[in-house]
Design an enzyme around this catalytic site. Structure first.
Site, PDB file in Angstrom:
ATOM      1  N   HIS A   1      -2.078  44.043 -49.683  1.00 41.21           N
ATOM      2  CA  HIS A   1      -1.176  42.899 -49.428  1.00 41.21           C
ATOM      3  C   HIS A   1      -1.979  41.615 -49.500  1.00 41.21           C
ATOM      4  O   HIS A   1      -3.143  41.581 -49.092  1.00 41.21           O
ATOM      5  CB  HIS A   1      -0.526  43.027 -48.038  1.00 41.21           C
ATOM      6  CG  HIS A   1       0.708  42.205 -47.899  1.00 41.21           C
ATOM      7  ND1 HIS A   1       0.666  40.869 -47.608  1.00 41.21           N
ATOM      8  CD2 HIS A   1       2.003  42.535 -48.041  1.00 41.21           C
ATOM      9  CE1 HIS A   1       1.911  40.401 -47.551  1.00 41.21           C
ATOM     10  NE2 HIS A   1       2.738  41.392 -47.814  1.00 41.21           N
TER      11      HIS A   1
ATOM     12  N   ASP B   1       6.241  48.827 -48.411  1.00 42.61           N
ATOM     13  CA  ASP B   1       6.850  49.671 -49.453  1.00 42.61           C
ATOM     14  C   ASP B   1       6.353  51.104 -49.430  1.00 42.61           C
ATOM     15  O   ASP B   1       6.833  51.933 -50.205  1.00 42.61           O
ATOM     16  CB  ASP B   1       6.574  49.050 -50.826  1.00 42.61           C
ATOM     17  CG  ASP B   1       7.257  47.700 -50.952  1.00 42.61           C
ATOM     18  OD1 ASP B   1       6.562  46.702 -51.195  1.00 42.61           O
ATOM     19  OD2 ASP B   1       8.480  47.660 -50.739  1.00 42.61           O
TER      20      ASP B   1
HETATM   21  C1  SDX Z   1       5.483  43.141 -51.152  1.00 38.80           C
HETATM   22  O1  SDX Z   1       3.822  38.589 -50.259  1.00 38.80           O
HETATM   23  C2  SDX Z   1       4.602  39.306 -49.551  1.00 38.80           C
HETATM   24  O2  SDX Z   1       4.820  39.043 -48.367  1.00 38.80           O
HETATM   25  C3  SDX Z   1       5.242  40.489 -50.269  1.00 38.80           C
HETATM   26  C4  SDX Z   1       6.036  41.438 -49.402  1.00 38.80           C
HETATM   27  C5  SDX Z   1       7.290  40.788 -48.855  1.00 38.80           C
HETATM   28  O3  SDX Z   1       7.804  41.280 -47.833  1.00 38.80           O
HETATM   29  O4  SDX Z   1       7.807  39.838 -49.494  1.00 38.80           O
HETATM   30  O5  SDX Z   1       5.244  41.911 -48.320  1.00 38.80           O
HETATM   31  C6  SDX Z   1       6.520  42.650 -50.211  1.00 38.80           C
HETATM   32  O6  SDX Z   1       5.459  42.715 -52.279  1.00 38.80           O
HETATM   33  C7  SDX Z   1       4.442  44.110 -50.637  1.00 38.80           C
HETATM   34  C8  SDX Z   1       3.360  44.428 -51.728  1.00 38.80           C
HETATM   35  C9  SDX Z   1       3.926  45.514 -52.630  1.00 38.80           C
HETATM   36  N1  SDX Z   1       3.038  45.731 -53.796  1.00 38.80           N
HETATM   37  C10 SDX Z   1       2.341  46.880 -53.919  1.00 38.80           C
HETATM   38  O7  SDX Z   1       2.305  47.780 -53.081  1.00 38.80           O
HETATM   39  C11 SDX Z   1       1.628  46.994 -55.260  1.00 38.80           C
HETATM   40  C12 SDX Z   1       0.181  47.480 -55.024  1.00 38.80           C
HETATM   41  N2  SDX Z   1      -0.562  46.405 -54.378  1.00 38.80           N
HETATM   42  C13 SDX Z   1      -1.236  45.461 -55.185  1.00 38.80           C
HETATM   43  O8  SDX Z   1      -0.848  45.273 -56.459  1.00 38.80           O
HETATM   44  C14 SDX Z   1      -1.824  44.279 -54.420  1.00 38.80           C
HETATM   45  O9  SDX Z   1      -2.377  44.766 -53.291  1.00 38.80           O
HETATM   46  C15 SDX Z   1      -0.897  43.127 -54.108  1.00 38.80           C
HETATM   47  C16 SDX Z   1      -0.185  42.624 -55.322  1.00 38.80           C
HETATM   48  C17 SDX Z   1       0.083  43.531 -53.082  1.00 38.80           C
HETATM   49  C18 SDX Z   1      -1.781  42.011 -53.546  1.00 38.80           C
HETATM   50  O10 SDX Z   1      -2.558  41.554 -54.576  1.00 38.80           O
HETATM   51  P1  SDX Z   1      -3.648  40.388 -54.320  1.00 38.80           P
HETATM   52  O11 SDX Z   1      -3.515  39.773 -53.003  1.00 38.80           O
HETATM   53  O12 SDX Z   1      -3.638  39.515 -55.507  1.00 38.80           O
HETATM   54  O13 SDX Z   1      -4.956  41.199 -54.219  1.00 38.80           O
HETATM   55  P2  SDX Z   1      -5.836  41.590 -55.469  1.00 38.80           P
HETATM   56  O14 SDX Z   1      -4.949  42.153 -56.521  1.00 38.80           O
HETATM   57  O15 SDX Z   1      -6.710  40.433 -55.795  1.00 38.80           O
HETATM   58  O16 SDX Z   1      -6.682  42.784 -54.854  1.00 38.80           O
HETATM   59  C19 SDX Z   1      -7.866  42.504 -54.151  1.00 38.80           C
HETATM   60  C20 SDX Z   1      -8.775  43.673 -54.510  1.00 38.80           C
HETATM   61  C21 SDX Z   1      -8.911  43.862 -56.020  1.00 38.80           C
HETATM   62  O17 SDX Z   1     -10.175  44.430 -56.242  1.00 38.80           O
HETATM   63  P3  SDX Z   1     -11.362  43.407 -56.784  1.00 38.80           P
HETATM   64  O18 SDX Z   1     -10.839  42.739 -58.031  1.00 38.80           O
HETATM   65  O19 SDX Z   1     -11.591  42.431 -55.644  1.00 38.80           O
HETATM   66  O20 SDX Z   1     -12.535  44.319 -57.043  1.00 38.80           O
HETATM   67  O21 SDX Z   1      -8.209  44.889 -53.997  1.00 38.80           O
HETATM   68  C22 SDX Z   1      -7.892  45.753 -55.078  1.00 38.80           C
HETATM   69  C23 SDX Z   1      -7.879  44.912 -56.349  1.00 38.80           C
HETATM   70  O22 SDX Z   1      -8.243  45.695 -57.477  1.00 38.80           O
HETATM   71  N3  SDX Z   1      -6.559  46.280 -54.802  1.00 38.80           N
HETATM   72  C24 SDX Z   1      -6.204  47.541 -54.986  1.00 38.80           C
HETATM   73  C25 SDX Z   1      -4.856  47.598 -54.571  1.00 38.80           C
HETATM   74  N4  SDX Z   1      -4.451  46.391 -54.181  1.00 38.80           N
HETATM   75  C26 SDX Z   1      -5.509  45.573 -54.332  1.00 38.80           C
HETATM   76  N5  SDX Z   1      -6.867  48.610 -55.457  1.00 38.80           N
HETATM   77  C27 SDX Z   1      -6.167  49.776 -55.509  1.00 38.80           C
HETATM   78  N6  SDX Z   1      -4.865  49.924 -55.115  1.00 38.80           N
HETATM   79  C28 SDX Z   1      -4.194  48.851 -54.643  1.00 38.80           C
HETATM   80  N7  SDX Z   1      -2.926  48.973 -54.257  1.00 38.80           N
END
Ligand code: SDX
Length: 431
Positions: free
Chosen positions: A308, A366
């Site tokens: 998140h 989720d």
């Molecule tokens: C919702 O914003 C809100 O409030 C949203 C929400 C709401 O109520 O409105 O809470 C609802 O959208 C919840 C999130 C649902 N999405 C997912 O579950 C999809 C999987 N999660 C990711 O795609 C990710 O965690 C996000 C999109 C939720 C957050 O992305 P960020 O903040 O841009 O973080 P990032 O992608 O920069 O990740 C930081 C690091 C990265 O590694 P590095 O590049 O630093 O090496 O963490 C890793 C990412 O690769 N990472 C993950 C991961 N999520 C982040 N690695 C593996 N699996 C994951 N799920």
């Protein structure tokens, strides 16, 4: 917003810019950079808005480190235990918990708006039956401004109120119609003697051939899912609604934009993607293979339902949802649900894994919601529409707050231009 007596000073080149700082009720202080471009001829650069407060708001507060979520100051855990969705709608919209009389009046007003214009039935028929229900909902929501002209003038407080009630009331009906249309069953009209969540389940699962009695366990679980998803500060879809609303677009068009944004798998589409992932994993022994892929920088696979932008601790909604999933499955007599077993084991393994610990990745809202919705009989394609039904009140509350702010202006970010410098046109015969 209390102005802080401290200023921030930015020095670069031969310039020194002093900017006021403000202290919020909760959360980080902010630096007011609004005069930075005029005085310093520079932009700030923050793609993804990780360090940017786009507005001030009184509606929802999230503490990502503490795993705290407050609706108008009330902790989500207390609301999930003691309140119900429509009461949370009143709270988010108007700022306080309703009195008994206010709740009765609000409930009556919403109930009276649950039917949609009969012409909308024909609007649905323009879609293919196999269209994703989110595609239908985006289209139908956008079309609402073609059916309800008398509540599109955002400068009229009464029209803003009517549009708000209409959308809260009609979204479940529209989502249920999208589902019925996708399975080739007749639309089911709302029933005024059912509460909000029970009405939605009835419109989704009743058929004309027999009476359908809503299971109170499922109705309570649905109500709780709706409450947990109702609002979440300035997330992507809410920011989309605010930006659309800042141009003066009508409320139906703004909420249609929010639904479109929510659809993405990185946002509201994650609940659908998460259940598909859990099913693809299938059995507990395959979890390590997927954990390895999630950690592989060269593999686009991510653990859906994990991570998140704000929560760097448990998403408090996931905690409530996990408990609810176990209760619902148990009460439905669904024991040893393989998907729930995989989810629990996946969570356990991930939370002990150095990669997830270091990157502070926890289950989000989720991760468990899909398991409950699946147990209720919904196809995965209906998971995000249900999220949209829930989030409509949050979008509307945030939209109202923005429209009613006398200082609000159209949102218009700038950019860091990295394209071609100015160049002259070349006739095609010379290229
Ligand atoms: C919702 O914003 C809100 O409030 C949203 C929400 C709401 O109520 O409105 O809470 C609802 O959208 C919840 C999130 C649902 N999405 C997912 O579950 C999809 C999987 N999660 C990711 O795609 C990710 O965690 C996000 C999109 C939720 C957050 O992305 P960020 O903040 O841009 O973080 P990032 O992608 O920069 O990740 C930081 C690091 C990265 O590694 P590095 O590049 O630093 O090496 O963490 C890793 C990412 O690769 N990472 C993950 C991961 N999520 C982040 N690695 C593996 N699996 C994951 N799920």
């Amino acid at each position: 917003m209390a102005e802080k007596n401290m200023n921030a000073t930015l020095t670069f080149g031969d310039k020194t810019i002093t900017m006021p700082m403000y202290s919020p009720v909760r959360g980080p202080d902010v630096i007011d950079i609004r005069k930075l471009y005029a005085e310093g001829d520079v932009f700030t650069y923050d793609p993804g808005f990780t360090s940017t407060a786009a507005c001030d708001s009184k509606i929802t507060y999230i503490d990502g480190d503490k795993g705290e979520l407050l609706y108008r100051g009330y902790p989500i855990e207390q609301l999930a235990e003691k309140s119900h969705f429509l009461e949370s709608c009143f709270l988010l919209l108007y700022g306080n918990l309703p009195s008994a009389a206010e709740m009765a009046d609000f409930n009556a007003r919403v109930t009276r708006h649950t039917m949609v214009h009969e012409q909308m039935h024909y609007f649905f028929r323009g879609f293919r039956r196999d269209a994703h229900p989110m595609a239908t909902m985006v289209g139908v929501m956008g079309a609402m401004s073609a059916f309800y002209h008398d509540s599109t003038d955002i400068t009229d407080p009464w029209q803003r109120e009517v549009a708000s009630i209409r959308m809260i009331a009609k979204l479940p009906t529209i989502a249920a119609m999208a589902y019925k249309y996708s399975v080739g069953q007749p639309f089911v009209y709302p029933k005024n003697d059912l509460d909000y969540a029970a009405n939605f389940l009835h419109m989704c699962f009743a058929v004309p051939c027999e009476d359908y009695v809503v299971n109170p366990i499922l109705s309570r679980a649905m109500d709780r899912i709706m409450m947990l998803h109702a609002d979440h500060e300035q997330n992507a879809s809410t920011s989309t609604v605010r930006l659309a609303g800042s141009s003066g677009a009508n409320p139906f068009a703004c909420i249609a934009a929010g639904i479109a944004c929510l659809w993405g798998p990185a946002h509201g589409g994650a609940n659908e993607a998460c259940l598909q992932m859990l099913r693809e994993i299938g059995t507990v022994d395959r979890i390590p293979e997927f954990i390895k892929r999630a950690k592989d920088k060269n593999d686009p696979f991510r653990l859906m339902g994990f991570g998140h932008r704000v929560y760097k601790n448990f998403d408090p909604r996931a905690t409530v949802m996990k408990q609810s999933a176990a209760e619902v499955l148990d009460l439905l007599g669904v024991h040893n649900n393989p998907t729930l077993q995989v989810a629990k084991e996946l969570e356990r393994i991930a939370l002990e894994d150095e990669y997830f610990i270091e990157k502070k990745l926890y289950p989000n809202v989720d991760f468990y919601s899909g398991i409950i919705l699946d147990a209720m009989g919904f196809p995965t394609s209906m998971f995000t529409p249900i999220f949209a039904v829930s989030r409509t009140v949050g979008w509307i509350s945030q939209w109202k707050e923005m429209v009613e702010d006398p200082t609000q202006r159209i949102g218009r970010p700038r950019q860091l231009y990295v394209g071609e410098p100015a160049r002259d046109y070349i006739d095609i015969e010379k290229r």
